[in-house]
Design a protein around this motif. Structure first.
Motif, PDB file in Angstrom:
ATOM      1  N   ARG A  68     -54.257  46.739 -82.955  1.00 58.54           N
ATOM      2  CA  ARG A  68     -53.374  47.330 -81.942  1.00 58.54           C
ATOM      3  C   ARG A  68     -52.331  46.322 -81.475  1.00 58.54           C
ATOM      4  N   LYS A  70     -51.158  43.777 -83.200  1.00 57.05           N
ATOM      5  CA  LYS A  70     -50.200  43.572 -84.296  1.00 57.05           C
ATOM      6  C   LYS A  70     -49.180  44.697 -84.317  1.00 57.05           C
ATOM      7  N   LYS A  71     -49.657  45.941 -84.182  1.00 58.56           N
ATOM      8  CA  LYS A  71     -48.747  47.092 -84.193  1.00 58.56           C
ATOM      9  C   LYS A  71     -47.789  47.038 -83.006  1.00 58.56           C
ATOM     10  N   ALA A  72     -48.300  46.660 -81.847  1.00 61.36           N
ATOM     11  CA  ALA A  72     -47.445  46.553 -80.662  1.00 61.36           C
ATOM     12  C   ALA A  72     -46.386  45.464 -80.846  1.00 61.36           C
ATOM     13  N   LYS A  74     -45.167  44.404 -83.708  1.00 60.79           N
ATOM     14  CA  LYS A  74     -44.191  44.860 -84.696  1.00 60.79           C
ATOM     15  C   LYS A  74     -43.206  45.846 -84.077  1.00 60.79           C
ATOM     16  N   SER A  75     -43.709  46.770 -83.265  1.00 55.79           N
ATOM     17  CA  SER A  75     -42.834  47.783 -82.680  1.00 55.79           C
ATOM     18  C   SER A  75     -41.885  47.163 -81.646  1.00 55.79           C
ATOM     19  N   SER A  76     -42.315  46.105 -80.980  1.00 53.56           N
ATOM     20  CA  SER A  76     -41.423  45.440 -80.008  1.00 53.56           C
ATOM     21  C   SER A  76     -40.353  44.626 -80.700  1.00 53.56           C
ATOM     22  N   GLU A  77     -40.608  44.198 -81.942  1.00 54.97           N
ATOM     23  CA  GLU A  77     -39.616  43.447 -82.707  1.00 54.97           C
ATOM     24  C   GLU A  77     -38.508  44.348 -83.248  1.00 54.97           C
ATOM     25  N   GLU A  78     -38.822  45.624 -83.426  1.00 55.26           N
ATOM     26  CA  GLU A  78     -37.858  46.552 -84.022  1.00 55.26           C
ATOM     27  C   GLU A  78     -36.864  47.068 -83.045  1.00 55.26           C
TER      28      GLU A  78
END
Length: 78
Positions: A68, A70-72, A74-78
């Motif tokens: 979770r 890692k996914k968070a 990644k989504s904040s980097e996008e």
């Protein structure tokens, strides 16, 4: 095996659920309740710890939290 804060963590059927086995350099093992892990690591000193082991059910929970995060991230980097 996963790494958490520099420690290798493995799942073991020998560890009761809700506890963590702390493997120390030299072969000693200390089993503590999971909620006391951070305080115990601070007390022992991270340099004396070789690894950690937890029950498979607890290990799966830790893996889910890491995924979770890692996914968070990644989504904040996008």
């Amino acid at each position: 095996m996963i790494l958490l804060d520099g420690f290798g963590i493995i799942a073991s059927d020998l560890v009761p659920p809700g506890t963590v086995a702390i493997m120390l350099h030299g072969g000693d093992v200390k089993v503590v309740p999971a909620e006391n892990l951070r305080a115990t690591v601070k007390q022992l000193g991270a340099d004396k710890i070789e690894g950690l082991s937890m029950a498979p059910s607890d290990f799966e929970k830790v893996e889910a939290v890491i995924e979770r995060r890692k996914k968070a991230a990644k989504s904040s980097e996008e």
